[in-house]
Design a protein around this motif. Structure first.
Motif, PDB file in Angstrom:
ATOM      1  N   HIS A 417       0.825  -1.202   0.000  1.00 21.67           N
ATOM      2  CA  HIS A 417       0.000   0.000   0.000  1.00 21.67           C
ATOM      3  C   HIS A 417       0.863   1.257   0.000  1.00 21.67           C
ATOM      4  CE1 HIS A 417       0.881  -0.268   4.314  1.00 21.67           C
ATOM      5  NE2 HIS A 417       0.607   1.023   4.369  1.00 21.67           N
ATOM      6  N   LEU A 418       0.235   2.379  -0.379  1.00 19.88           N
ATOM      7  CA  LEU A 418       0.828   3.706  -0.259  1.00 19.88           C
ATOM      8  C   LEU A 418       0.055   4.455   0.814  1.00 19.88           C
ATOM      9  CD1 LEU A 418       0.961   4.739  -4.051  1.00 19.88           C
ATOM     10  CD2 LEU A 418       2.655   3.402  -2.763  1.00 19.88           C
ATOM     11  N   ASP A 419       0.766   5.120   1.706  1.00 23.27           N
ATOM     12  CA  ASP A 419       0.139   5.936   2.747  1.00 23.27           C
ATOM     13  C   ASP A 419       0.471   7.393   2.442  1.00 23.27           C
ATOM     14  OD1 ASP A 419      -0.573   7.347   5.009  1.00 23.27           O
ATOM     15  OD2 ASP A 419       0.037   5.776   6.393  1.00 23.27           O
ATOM     16  N   PHE A 423      -4.561   8.955   3.317  1.00 21.99           N
ATOM     17  CA  PHE A 423      -5.162   8.223   2.211  1.00 21.99           C
ATOM     18  C   PHE A 423      -4.338   6.950   1.960  1.00 21.99           C
ATOM     19  CE2 PHE A 423      -6.534  12.592   0.459  1.00 21.99           C
ATOM     20  CZ  PHE A 423      -7.710  12.549   1.187  1.00 21.99           C
ATOM     21  N   ILE A 424      -5.008   5.831   1.854  1.00 21.34           N
ATOM     22  CA  ILE A 424      -4.341   4.558   1.599  1.00 21.34           C
ATOM     23  C   ILE A 424      -4.653   4.115   0.171  1.00 21.34           C
ATOM     24  CG2 ILE A 424      -4.121   2.146   2.280  1.00 21.34           C
ATOM     25  CD1 ILE A 424      -2.976   4.096   4.306  1.00 21.34           C
ATOM     26  N   PHE A 425      -3.615   3.920  -0.621  1.00 18.85           N
ATOM     27  CA  PHE A 425      -3.733   3.405  -1.980  1.00 18.85           C
ATOM     28  C   PHE A 425      -3.335   1.932  -1.958  1.00 18.85           C
ATOM     29  CE2 PHE A 425      -3.296   7.900  -2.353  1.00 18.85           C
ATOM     30  CZ  PHE A 425      -3.883   8.290  -3.548  1.00 18.85           C
ATOM     31  N   THR A 426      -4.136   1.081  -2.605  1.00 16.94           N
ATOM     32  CA  THR A 426      -3.899  -0.363  -2.581  1.00 16.94           C
ATOM     33  C   THR A 426      -3.773  -0.902  -4.001  1.00 16.94           C
ATOM     34  OG1 THR A 426      -6.290  -0.762  -2.499  1.00 16.94           O
ATOM     35  CG2 THR A 426      -5.114  -0.618  -0.392  1.00 16.94           C
ATOM     36  N   ARG A 427      -3.248  -2.115  -4.101  1.00 11.77           N
ATOM     37  CA  ARG A 427      -3.021  -2.688  -5.435  1.00 11.77           C
ATOM     38  C   ARG A 427      -4.316  -3.086  -6.122  1.00 11.77           C
ATOM     39  NH1 ARG A 427       1.146  -1.232  -8.396  1.00 11.77           N
ATOM     40  NH2 ARG A 427       3.161  -1.971  -7.665  1.00 11.77           N
ATOM     41  N   THR A 428      -5.333  -3.437  -5.385  1.00 10.39           N
ATOM     42  CA  THR A 428      -6.660  -3.703  -5.938  1.00 10.39           C
ATOM     43  C   THR A 428      -7.650  -2.823  -5.191  1.00 10.39           C
ATOM     44  OG1 THR A 428      -7.056  -5.514  -4.371  1.00 10.39           O
ATOM     45  CG2 THR A 428      -6.075  -6.096  -6.512  1.00 10.39           C
ATOM     46  N   PRO A 429      -8.810  -2.537  -5.799  1.00  9.95           N
ATOM     47  CA  PRO A 429      -9.765  -1.646  -5.129  1.00  9.95           C
ATOM     48  C   PRO A 429     -10.161  -2.166  -3.749  1.00  9.95           C
ATOM     49  CG  PRO A 429     -10.381  -1.961  -7.430  1.00  9.95           C
ATOM     50  CD  PRO A 429      -9.287  -2.926  -7.147  1.00  9.95           C
ATOM     51  N   TYR A 430      -9.929  -1.345  -2.725  1.00  6.09           N
ATOM     52  CA  TYR A 430     -10.249  -1.706  -1.340  1.00  6.09           C
ATOM     53  C   TYR A 430      -9.730  -3.105  -0.990  1.00  6.09           C
ATOM     54  CZ  TYR A 430     -13.235   2.413  -0.741  1.00  6.09           C
ATOM     55  OH  TYR A 430     -13.702   3.697  -0.620  1.00  6.09           O
ATOM     56  N   ASP A 431      -8.448  -3.283  -1.173  1.00  4.41           N
ATOM     57  CA  ASP A 431      -7.809  -4.576  -0.892  1.00  4.41           C
ATOM     58  C   ASP A 431      -7.996  -4.927   0.585  1.00  4.41           C
ATOM     59  OD1 ASP A 431      -6.194  -6.765  -0.565  1.00  4.41           O
ATOM     60  OD2 ASP A 431      -4.363  -5.786  -1.273  1.00  4.41           O
ATOM     61  N   PRO A 432      -8.654  -6.025   0.907  1.00  5.99           N
ATOM     62  CA  PRO A 432      -8.895  -6.378   2.316  1.00  5.99           C
ATOM     63  C   PRO A 432      -7.619  -6.727   3.072  1.00  5.99           C
ATOM     64  CG  PRO A 432      -9.598  -8.160   0.878  1.00  5.99           C
ATOM     65  CD  PRO A 432      -9.256  -7.008  -0.019  1.00  5.99           C
ATOM     66  N   GLU A 433      -6.549  -7.012   2.359  1.00  7.12           N
ATOM     67  CA  GLU A 433      -5.286  -7.363   3.011  1.00  7.12           C
ATOM     68  C   GLU A 433      -4.467  -6.123   3.385  1.00  7.12           C
ATOM     69  OE1 GLU A 433      -4.745 -10.481   3.831  1.00  7.12           O
ATOM     70  OE2 GLU A 433      -6.678 -10.921   2.873  1.00  7.12           O
TER      71      GLU A 433
END
Length: 446
Positions: A417-419, A423-433
């Protein structure tokens, strides 16, 4: 051994005719007694011309700069900041006690956000001799707006900044700007009072082709707002300074800081603003920085396009009525001789390649990519709207935003993720991991 200065490459003959035609029409239609103009690139004037009653050599004739003096004043203030002598958030009272604007900051004064009166009290300072700060007799009525409420152009504010410079340097404003800005830049024909050859300030009658001489004097404490005289050659050198040829006078990062608009959204089309002692305008889709100037009998302008690395300058001895010339000269030069940019070449990525590419802020896709070997850019996919910023590395492994919405904010890059400023950016939309704020619904995407 003395170095031979590099002369700018002259414009093409066809471009010279185009620029001369615009200059000649401006002088004739504006009924300017005299007008000199030029374009700047590669460190100085690449073309210049004169119209009207101008002695030769035309580029050596002094004209009054008016408010371009404010930018010169601002450069010294920023030098004081870089030396640690002051901070932009310092209240004026800390360095210049006893004024009614003591609770306003240095930065607010530089960007005309201090709410100071547009003019100093007493007679019109541009046409009457000036005195000391004490002789102005400032009072509560010289504060006309609350701090940081709105942009309000203030000659008085820059008079106070000039006095601040004098106090902190232990010398006069004139000596400070000459020693710290004009002399290092080689602007030997820029002075507080006219030195021959110099144009005489004129007013042109609105209904007849007759002229009237305008007065000239020292403005006292208000000098920092509009006192300087300069030749076209010197103004061209100052244009080169604004394009980045700072000759050690100012750190390039500080000059860049001065060009950042205060209080406007610079991504919007058709705006005008003020940075730190610099006007910042959006003209014909291009961002221009510089300053205009006017004093009784004179109009002046210096504006540059830092992206295209070109500038334009003009000086005329007329109180009013002459349309701004510099913007048209820049348009002509940009069209006739577009800049040939440096070739793209491969560069190492500042991050492992697997960290680059698409990241999602919620359901919205963004792209993180490298820019050269030392910058990152995070922005929406092409064709989509969204916030975009460039980022520069810090020593602790984080990245700091340079522009846009995330200017000054911290970007932290993890494997999954990116912080970025919560704001948190994830590799997939709303990544649960990934550590998505508020978590992800247990049923996931349905």
């Amino acid at each position: 051994m003395d170095t031979v200065p590099v002369m700018p490459e002259p414009v093409l003959p066809s471009t010279a005719r185009l620029l001369l035609a615009r200059t000649a029409r401006t002088q004739r239609e504006g009924r300017a007694p005299s007008l000199v103009a030029g374009v700047v690139r590669d460190g100085g004037l690449a073309w210049s011309a004169a119209r009207g009653e101008v002695p030769e050599p035309h580029a050596d004739v002094q004209y009054r700069l008016g408010s371009i003096s404010k930018t010169v004043t601002a450069v010294v203030v920023m030098r004081l900041r870089d030396e640690g002598r002051l901070h932009l958030d310092d209240h004026l009272e800390e360095h210049l006690p006893g004024t009614p604007l003591g609770d306003r900051t240095v930065g607010q004064l530089l960007s005309h956000l201090a709410g100071a009166s547009a003019e100093s009290p007493g007679g019109w300072w541009e046409r009457t001799p000036g005195g000391s700060l004490g002789e102005l007799g400032l009072g509560p009525s010289d504060v006309v707006l609350g701090a940081a409420r709105r942009f309000h152009y203030s000659n008085l504010g820059f008079g106070l900044l000039g006095e601040l410079v004098a106090r902190l340097r232990g010398t006069s404003w004139e000596d400070a700007v000459t020693a710290e800005v004009l002399a290092p830049l080689g602007m030997t024909r820029t002075t507080p009072r006219p030195v021959e050859p110099a144009a005489e300030g004129r007013a042109v009658h609105p209904w007849a082709d007759v002229v009237l001489a305008e007065p000239e004097h020292h403005a006292g404490v208000m000098a920092a707002a509009g006192q300087l005289w300069a030749s076209l050659t010197d103004l061209g050198r100052f244009g080169a300074f604004l394009l980045g040829d700072t000759a050690g006078v100012l750190d390039p990062a500080t000059l860049e800081e001065m060009t950042v608009p205060a209080g406007v959204d610079s991504s919007a089309a058709g705006w005008a603003s003020y940075g730190l002692g610099l006007q910042v305008l959006r003209v014909d889709g291009c961002t221009l920085v510089g300053h205009g100037g006017s004093m009784p009998g004179f109009l002046a302008g210096v504006f540059v396009d830092r992206d295209e690395q070109i500038g334009a300058v003009s000086l005329t001895n007329s109180t009013s009525g002459v349309d701004p010339l510099v913007f048209g000269l820049l348009t002509d030069l940009r069209a006739a001789e577009p800049r040939i940019v440096e070739p793209w070449t491969p560069a190492p990525s500042p991050l492992p390649l697997e960290r680059l590419g698409v990241w999602f802020w919620g359901p919205s896709p963004y792209v993180l990519r490298s820019v050269g070997s030392d910058l990152l850019h995070l922005g929406p996919l092409p064709g989509r709207s969204g916030r975009a910023s460039r980022f520069s590395p810090r020593d602790d492994g984080t990245w700091v935003g340079l522009d846009g919405y995330f200017a000054g904010e911290t970007l932290r890059i993890a494997e999954d993720h990116l912080d970025l400023d919560t704001f948190i950016f994830t590799r997939t939309p709303y990544d649960p991991e990934a550590p998505v704020p508020g978590g992800v619904h247990e049923h996931g995407w349905q």
